[in-house]
Write an enzyme that holds these catalytic residues in place. Structure first.
Site, PDB file in Angstrom:
ATOM      1  N   CYS A  76      -0.491   4.092   2.200  1.00 16.61           N
ATOM      2  CA  CYS A  76      -0.286   3.891   3.650  1.00 16.61           C
ATOM      3  C   CYS A  76       1.184   4.079   4.026  1.00 16.61           C
ATOM      4  O   CYS A  76       1.492   4.684   5.043  1.00 16.61           O
ATOM      5  CB  CYS A  76      -0.693   2.489   4.079  1.00 16.61           C
ATOM      6  N   ASP A  77       2.086   3.537   3.244  1.00 11.63           N
ATOM      7  CA  ASP A  77       3.492   3.428   3.667  1.00 11.63           C
ATOM      8  C   ASP A  77       4.477   4.273   2.866  1.00 11.63           C
ATOM      9  O   ASP A  77       5.657   4.342   3.215  1.00 11.63           O
ATOM     10  CB  ASP A  77       3.948   1.956   3.560  1.00 11.63           C
ATOM     11  N   CYS A 128       0.824  -1.213   0.000  1.00 16.01           N
ATOM     12  CA  CYS A 128       0.000   0.000   0.000  1.00 16.01           C
ATOM     13  C   CYS A 128       0.858   1.263   0.000  1.00 16.01           C
ATOM     14  O   CYS A 128       1.388   1.663   1.041  1.00 16.01           O
ATOM     15  CB  CYS A 128      -0.922  -0.014   1.220  1.00 16.01           C
TER      16      CYS A 128
END
Ligand SMILES: Cc1cc2nc3c(=O)[nH]c(=O)nc-3n(C[C@H](O)[C@H](O)[C@H](O)COP(=O)(O)OP(=O)(O)OC[C@H]3O[C@@H](n4cnc5c(N)ncnc54)[C@H](O)[C@@H]3O)c2cc1C
Length: 299
Positions: free
Chosen positions: A131-132, A128
């Protein structure tokens, strides 16, 4: 006892919740571990009619709000057992029986199954970018895959990272045209075509990726701090195995009415056998499933 229990809190589950509650059904939505579903990791959605260009998590939150305002009850619980014939769902917190069941558990990222992938999960290996990606600001990263999700991940990362390598097994990408056009105009994405990713390198954290040029080139190593995997998705149907026939890809067959082979059970969204898996088709399935569930209860 509910009229309808919906397994899944993505666009399909939220739309089903909205329509079911508006149809006057006692409605429970079990969201599992990813409230909002895949929308939770989609940086921008530009093709949900009428919504403009929206952040995925924001659109997901609005979908849930609308369903809750209509009267659907949401619980962030994960179904651990599903009995289709009994239309019963057990979670770690309780057991729920209902007159109808809408299965909308979506799909999860597929693993590559190569050395280093599991061991370095969360230590440079991610599924992701939204997200990261921020952990890799100013660094070099690799994305593995060649579909719209892979290109979308590469574009997200290109805005944060120094250089993004996109590794794909084939000669051409299988992504939407608008995305490939953006890819071509991004100055810091290198597309490595016809390559097989063979290992993710690193002891405590990712230090690189090993790949081979197809068909029989030598193995090469590419230094990078992160590897983002976008190699397709697999349907979340493990809980149903042995209870109902699944298609060859593991998807849950249902026709346009979303009715499955088990009476009172409906399939909605990416988990269903179908040609196009998008937010708009998932939401459409959810609406159809809820109205079919209402009709089933009337009958
Ligand atoms: C990075 C990315 C970008 C995307 N961009 C776009 C885009 O721009 N436009 C577009 O139209 N589509 C896009 N998509 C695809 C789109 O997000 C999906 O088609 C859509 O989310 C499918 O909705 P769904 O509700 O069927 O499943 P999902 O979104 O997969 O949701 C499944 C839900 O089921 C829940 N669940 C799973 N197992 C259980 C369980 N055991 N118990 C309870 N709940 C469970 C999950 O927690 C989740 O809430 C994108 C996808 C990704 C990954």
């Amino acid at each position: 006892m509910y009229d309808v229990v919906i397994v899944g809190g993505g666009p399909a589950g939220c739309a089903a919740g909205l329509y079911a509650a508006r149809a006057g059904l006692r409605t429970l939505v079990l969201t599992g571990g990813e409230p909002g579903g895949q929308l939770g990791i989609a940086e921008t959605v530009e093709n949900y009619p009428g919504a403009g260009a929206r952040g995925g998590p924001e659109l997901a939150a609005d979908m849930r709000r609308d369903a809750e305002q209509a009267g659907a009850e949401f619980r962030n619980e994960r179904a651990a057992e599903v009995c289709l014939r009994e239309r019963q769902v057990k979670t770690g917190q309780g057991a729920y029986r209902s007159g109808t069941l809408i299965y909308a558990a979506g799909a999860s990222p597929r693993a590559l199954g190569i050395p280093g992938e599991e061991a370095l999960r969360g230590r440079g290996v991610s599924w992701c970018a939204a997200c990261d990606g921020a952990f890799f600001k100013g660094k070099d990263v690799a994305v593995v895959g060649g579909g719209s999700s892979a290109v979308s991940e590469a574009l997200t990362l290109s805005r944060l990272c120094r250089r993004v390598y996109l590794l794909h097994r084939r000669d051409t990408l299988r992504a939407e045209r608008r995305l490939t056009e953006q890819l071509e105009s991004a100055g810091n994405i290198t597309f490595l075509r016809n390559v097989q990713t063979e290992a993710i390198l690193g002891a405590k954290a990712v230090t690189g990726i090993a790949y081979r040029e197809l068909p029989e080139g030598p193995q090469r190593e590419l230094p990078c701090a992160g590897v983002f995997i976008a190699a397709g998705r697999k349907p979340n149907t493990e809980l149903l195995r042995g209870q109902i026939a699944l298609d060859a890809g593991g998807y849950l067959p249902a026709d346009e009415t979303t009715r499955t082979a088990v009476s009172g059970v409906f399939a909605a969204g990416d988990v269903r056998t179908k040609a196009v898996r998008q937010v708009v088709t998932a939401a459409a399935d959810g609406a159809v499933a809820a109205l079919m569930a209402a009709r089933f209860l009337e009958e």
